[in-house]
Design an enzyme around this catalytic site. Structure first.
Site, PDB file in Angstrom:
ATOM      1  N   ASN A 109      52.575 -26.629  38.428  1.00  0.00           N
ATOM      2  CA  ASN A 109      53.914 -27.208  38.565  1.00  0.00           C
ATOM      3  C   ASN A 109      53.920 -28.304  39.614  1.00  0.00           C
ATOM      4  OD1 ASN A 109      55.914 -26.681  41.007  1.00  0.00           O
ATOM      5  ND2 ASN A 109      54.484 -24.941  40.955  1.00  0.00           N
ATOM      6  N   PHE A 113      60.626 -29.265  44.740  1.00  0.00           N
ATOM      7  CA  PHE A 113      61.833 -28.684  45.366  1.00  0.00           C
ATOM      8  C   PHE A 113      63.125 -29.126  44.681  1.00  0.00           C
ATOM      9  CE2 PHE A 113      59.864 -28.105  49.922  1.00  0.00           C
ATOM     10  CZ  PHE A 113      59.125 -27.039  49.450  1.00  0.00           C
ATOM     11  N   SER A 172      54.154 -26.257  50.110  1.00  0.00           N
ATOM     12  CA  SER A 172      54.252 -26.813  48.755  1.00  0.00           C
ATOM     13  C   SER A 172      53.458 -28.108  48.679  1.00  0.00           C
ATOM     14  CB  SER A 172      55.709 -27.112  48.403  1.00  0.00           C
ATOM     15  OG  SER A 172      55.731 -27.928  47.245  1.00  0.00           O
ATOM     16  N   ASN A 174      53.936 -30.363  46.543  1.00  0.00           N
ATOM     17  CA  ASN A 174      54.688 -31.351  45.766  1.00  0.00           C
ATOM     18  C   ASN A 174      55.704 -32.161  46.567  1.00  0.00           C
ATOM     19  OD1 ASN A 174      53.396 -30.583  43.294  1.00  0.00           O
ATOM     20  ND2 ASN A 174      54.603 -28.700  43.367  1.00  0.00           N
ATOM     21  N   THR A 175      55.749 -31.956  47.873  1.00  0.00           N
ATOM     22  CA  THR A 175      56.544 -32.821  48.750  1.00  0.00           C
ATOM     23  C   THR A 175      55.552 -33.525  49.671  1.00  0.00           C
ATOM     24  OG1 THR A 175      58.487 -31.390  48.654  1.00  0.00           O
ATOM     25  CG2 THR A 175      58.333 -32.857  50.551  1.00  0.00           C
ATOM     26  N   LYS A 211      54.921 -19.271  55.124  1.00  0.00           N
ATOM     27  CA  LYS A 211      54.152 -19.285  53.872  1.00  0.00           C
ATOM     28  C   LYS A 211      53.126 -20.408  53.909  1.00  0.00           C
ATOM     29  CE  LYS A 211      54.632 -19.162  48.854  1.00  0.00           C
ATOM     30  NZ  LYS A 211      55.571 -18.981  47.747  1.00  0.00           N
ATOM     31  N   ASN A 240      50.724 -20.014  48.816  1.00  0.00           N
ATOM     32  CA  ASN A 240      51.369 -20.893  47.838  1.00  0.00           C
ATOM     33  C   ASN A 240      50.357 -21.297  46.757  1.00  0.00           C
ATOM     34  OD1 ASN A 240      53.302 -22.790  46.756  1.00  0.00           O
ATOM     35  ND2 ASN A 240      54.233 -22.828  48.794  1.00  0.00           N
TER      36      ASN A 240
END
Ligand SMILES: Cc1cc2nc3c(=O)[nH]c(=O)nc-3n(C[C@H](O)[C@H](O)[C@H](O)COP(=O)(O)O)c2cc1C
Length: 352
Positions: A109, A113, A172, A174-175, A211, A240
């Site tokens: 994915n 966010f 994450s 993705n940021t 996390k 994660n």
């Protein structure tokens, strides 16, 4: 009744994000399965002032906006983590941005966010305030934020008194730039500020968990363990999704950009879990997450140092009946090895 076996052939044909949206809608309508019998007593565990009936929770990202925590608890999860939530609503990356890798029982994915922001989640959590059940809030930062640490502080202030615990998500992929908060100096500043943002003077300070990513080197892991012990973090969630593509043979969607989760993440995230358990000398409760899809996997994470477990990807392949299967298997394995309760098995495979 478990409707999932009926829905499954259809769900596997449609875009995974649409399938997920339909799942959330079905759960909102009360169509989710409900666990009837209580959990085996050997699965109960008390940690950071909370009593968990069983150690298996839903991982962040499944219920980003806190629409269905009670449906998740009703299906037999020991706790639900909602979020990641950012102060302002955020659209995330362009679709498609979630991909199934059926050959590997994995997911990639790059959502970025997408969420409805603090206010929307806050309203929902206030509406369920009188209900029982452990609901943690996973907080993050807006992509375009000028002061990301201030976004985490705002998350603490928004949900203190509503969240059973907090997860500070700095892992994450993705940021852009977010994971740099895992570096020692930044991490220390972040944790000091986050812990100080909690309400003081109340009977119980809300626990704060961190996390982390599975892609960290030995030095970074040692730094995180040191900061966690020194500053008094309540727990660490390992892990994660990964940006590594270890063990993926080429196949459908294997080349997509984003975070990989599911079966291929299991070995990696369990290795890091055991490393963190060793580095923290078993003194901080750990949450094992990454590729759990069976009782064996769950027991493996416990023996590698986890006191709690979370999962997401396997549910998208196996449906909610998996929750009961994992718990029954885990209880059977504890009994077979002579452990009267979960706590006694935590870290059994790790030499301190
Ligand atoms: C579609 C999707 C969305 C996710 N969103 C989040 C998120 O918002 N925040 C977070 O901390 N983790 C998020 N995760 C990561 C999961 O919480 C979990 O750490 C990871 O998927 C590994 O567990 P699994 O192999 O059981 O899926 C997401 C995972 C997936 C598959």
């Amino acid at each position: 009744m478990d409707l999932y076996p009926l829905a499954r052939p259809f769900m596997s044909l449609i875009d995974p994000e649409t399938a997920h949206r339909l799942t959330i809608r079905a759960l909102r309508m009360g169509l989710g399965p409900r666990q009837k019998q209580p959990d085996p007593v050997s699965l109960a565990i008390d940690l950071f002032g909370l009593h968990f009936e069983n150690p298996l929770g839903i991982a962040a990202g499944f219920d980003k906006n806190g629409e269905v925590p009670d449906a998740i608890l009703a299906m037999g999860m020991g706790f639900a983590e909602v979020g990641t939530v950012t102060p302002r609503p955020q659209a995330g990356n362009p679709r498609p941005r979630v991909f199934r890798l059926p050959l590997h029982r994995a997911v990639i994915n790059r959502l970025g966010f997408n969420n409805e922001g603090h206010e929307a989640l806050k309203k929902r959590l206030i509406a369920r305030r009188s209900r029982r059940g452990i609901v943690g809030v996973n907080i993050g930062a807006n992509k375009d934020s000028a002061d990301r640490i201030a976004d985490y502080e705002a998350g603490i202030r928004a949900f203190d008194g509503l969240a059973s615990y907090f997860t500070v998500n700095i892992s994450s992929p993705n940021t852009p730039g977010l994971r740099a908060l895992q570096n020692k100096e930044e991490l220390e500043t972040l944790i000091v500020r986050v812990l100080a943002a909690r309400h003081t003077g109340t009977a119980r300070m809300t626990p704060v968990l961190l996390k982390i990513a599975p892609d960290l080197g030995a030095e970074e892991l040692a730094d995180i363990a040191d900061v966690a012990l020194r500053l008094g973090l309540d727990g660490i969630i390992v892990s994660n999704t990964t940006i590594v593509r270890e063990g993926l043979v080429s196949g459908v969607n294997a080349d997509e950009t984003g975070g990989l989760s599911g079966a291929p993440l299991f070995a990696m995230s369990t290795r890091v879990l055991a490393d963190i358990y060793r580095l923290t000398q078993g003194r901080i409760p750990l949450v094992g997450v990454g590729g759990i899809s069976s009782g064996d996997d769950a027991y493996g994470k416990i023996r590698a140092g986890a006191s709690l477990l979370q999962l997401y990807s396997a549910l998208t392949y196996d449906g909610p009946a998996l929750v009961g299967r994992i718990k029954a298997d885990l209880a059977a394995q504890l009994a077979a090895d002579g452990f009267a309760n979960l706590k006694d098995a935590v870290g059994a495979d790790v030499k301190l």
